[in-house]
Design a protein around this motif. Sequence first.
Motif, PDB file in Angstrom:
ATOM      1  N   ARG A 192     -12.868  -2.000 -14.453  1.00  0.00           N
ATOM      2  CA  ARG A 192     -14.238  -2.246 -13.747  1.00  0.00           C
ATOM      3  C   ARG A 192     -14.119  -1.995 -12.288  1.00  0.00           C
ATOM      4  O   ARG A 192     -13.128  -2.063 -11.924  1.00  0.00           O
ATOM      5  N   ARG A 193     -15.369  -1.873 -11.919  1.00  0.00           N
ATOM      6  CA  ARG A 193     -15.338  -1.422 -10.460  1.00  0.00           C
ATOM      7  C   ARG A 193     -14.848  -2.396  -9.663  1.00  0.00           C
ATOM      8  O   ARG A 193     -14.162  -2.203  -8.449  1.00  0.00           O
ATOM      9  N   ASP A 194     -14.878  -3.883 -10.099  1.00  0.00           N
ATOM     10  CA  ASP A 194     -14.384  -4.755  -9.090  1.00  0.00           C
ATOM     11  C   ASP A 194     -12.890  -4.803  -9.073  1.00  0.00           C
ATOM     12  O   ASP A 194     -12.175  -5.234  -7.939  1.00  0.00           O
ATOM     13  N   VAL A 195     -12.214  -4.515  -9.900  1.00  0.00           N
ATOM     14  CA  VAL A 195     -10.809  -4.099  -9.886  1.00  0.00           C
ATOM     15  C   VAL A 195     -10.272  -3.080  -8.816  1.00  0.00           C
ATOM     16  O   VAL A 195      -9.409  -3.300  -8.093  1.00  0.00           O
ATOM     17  N   TYR A 196     -11.129  -1.953  -8.944  1.00  0.00           N
ATOM     18  CA  TYR A 196     -10.874  -0.879  -7.862  1.00  0.00           C
ATOM     19  C   TYR A 196     -11.134  -1.319  -6.391  1.00  0.00           C
ATOM     20  O   TYR A 196     -10.408  -0.941  -5.690  1.00  0.00           O
ATOM     21  N   LYS A 197     -12.132  -2.109  -6.271  1.00  0.00           N
ATOM     22  CA  LYS A 197     -12.644  -2.651  -5.206  1.00  0.00           C
ATOM     23  C   LYS A 197     -11.365  -3.584  -4.545  1.00  0.00           C
ATOM     24  O   LYS A 197     -10.642  -3.406  -3.395  1.00  0.00           O
ATOM     25  N   PHE A 198     -11.055  -4.709  -5.489  1.00  0.00           N
ATOM     26  CA  PHE A 198      -9.772  -5.292  -5.216  1.00  0.00           C
ATOM     27  C   PHE A 198      -8.414  -4.530  -4.621  1.00  0.00           C
ATOM     28  O   PHE A 198      -7.677  -4.824  -3.760  1.00  0.00           O
ATOM     29  N   LEU A 199      -8.006  -3.549  -5.618  1.00  0.00           N
ATOM     30  CA  LEU A 199      -6.979  -2.802  -5.209  1.00  0.00           C
ATOM     31  C   LEU A 199      -7.153  -1.839  -3.737  1.00  0.00           C
ATOM     32  O   LEU A 199      -6.087  -1.766  -3.378  1.00  0.00           O
ATOM     33  N   SER A 200      -8.302  -1.608  -3.673  1.00  0.00           N
ATOM     34  CA  SER A 200      -8.396  -0.992  -2.477  1.00  0.00           C
ATOM     35  C   SER A 200      -8.445  -1.602  -1.311  1.00  0.00           C
ATOM     36  O   SER A 200      -7.529  -1.159  -0.428  1.00  0.00           O
ATOM     37  N   GLY A 201      -8.553  -2.972  -1.340  1.00  0.00           N
ATOM     38  CA  GLY A 201      -8.317  -4.004  -0.417  1.00  0.00           C
ATOM     39  C   GLY A 201      -6.956  -4.372  -0.250  1.00  0.00           C
ATOM     40  O   GLY A 201      -6.371  -4.336   0.862  1.00  0.00           O
ATOM     41  N   MET A 202      -6.218  -4.366  -1.240  1.00  0.00           N
ATOM     42  CA  MET A 202      -4.875  -4.672  -1.463  1.00  0.00           C
ATOM     43  C   MET A 202      -3.956  -3.486  -0.696  1.00  0.00           C
ATOM     44  O   MET A 202      -3.098  -3.748   0.228  1.00  0.00           O
ATOM     45  N   PHE A 203      -4.252  -2.148  -0.803  1.00  0.00           N
ATOM     46  CA  PHE A 203      -3.482  -1.186  -0.188  1.00  0.00           C
ATOM     47  C   PHE A 203      -3.789  -0.816   0.961  1.00  0.00           C
ATOM     48  O   PHE A 203      -3.071  -0.494   2.100  1.00  0.00           O
ATOM     49  N   ALA A 204      -5.204  -1.341   1.291  1.00  0.00           N
ATOM     50  CA  ALA A 204      -5.428  -1.185   2.991  1.00  0.00           C
ATOM     51  C   ALA A 204      -4.624  -2.323   3.551  1.00  0.00           C
ATOM     52  O   ALA A 204      -3.903  -2.006   4.796  1.00  0.00           O
ATOM     53  N   GLY A 205      -4.478  -3.432   3.063  1.00  0.00           N
ATOM     54  CA  GLY A 205      -3.450  -4.452   3.853  1.00  0.00           C
ATOM     55  C   GLY A 205      -2.161  -3.816   3.789  1.00  0.00           C
ATOM     56  O   GLY A 205      -1.447  -4.030   4.907  1.00  0.00           O
ATOM     57  N   PHE A 206      -1.741  -3.328   2.770  1.00  0.00           N
ATOM     58  CA  PHE A 206      -0.260  -2.509   2.871  1.00  0.00           C
ATOM     59  C   PHE A 206      -0.293  -1.473   4.075  1.00  0.00           C
ATOM     60  O   PHE A 206       0.809  -1.390   4.542  1.00  0.00           O
ATOM     61  N   ALA A 207      -1.191  -0.651   4.074  1.00  0.00           N
ATOM     62  CA  ALA A 207      -1.176   0.373   5.061  1.00  0.00           C
ATOM     63  C   ALA A 207      -1.348  -0.470   6.501  1.00  0.00           C
ATOM     64  O   ALA A 207      -0.574  -0.044   7.493  1.00  0.00           O
ATOM     65  N   ILE A 208      -2.113  -1.602   6.794  1.00  0.00           N
ATOM     66  CA  ILE A 208      -1.905  -1.979   7.962  1.00  0.00           C
ATOM     67  C   ILE A 208      -0.639  -2.766   8.191  1.00  0.00           C
ATOM     68  O   ILE A 208      -0.164  -2.597   9.259  1.00  0.00           O
TER      69      ILE A 208
END
Length: 77
Positions: free
Chosen positions: A2-18
């Motif tokens: 689902r699109r919500d899962v992709y949105k969550f994973l996107s935020g999680m990987f953005a946190g890893f990048a930061i």
Amino acid sequence: MRRDVYKFLSGMFAGFAIEHAVIAIYLSAGVFNLPQFVGRQWPNWSPWVGAALYAAISLWLGYIGWRTKKELPHDEA
């Protein structure tokens, strides 16, 4: 997925990048010593590579999660 899962994973990987970028800044400033992980000495630029990789993954997942699907044109008869 689902699109919500992709949105969550996107935020999680953005946190890893930061997090990797902050560690790289601390290494450059001399706050931390050279990273040692899994019994190996890593170079100073390795957190920047991790930050770039995680940012690219985050952008890709964000694109998948937030893109809009094109609707097919309907024949009006």
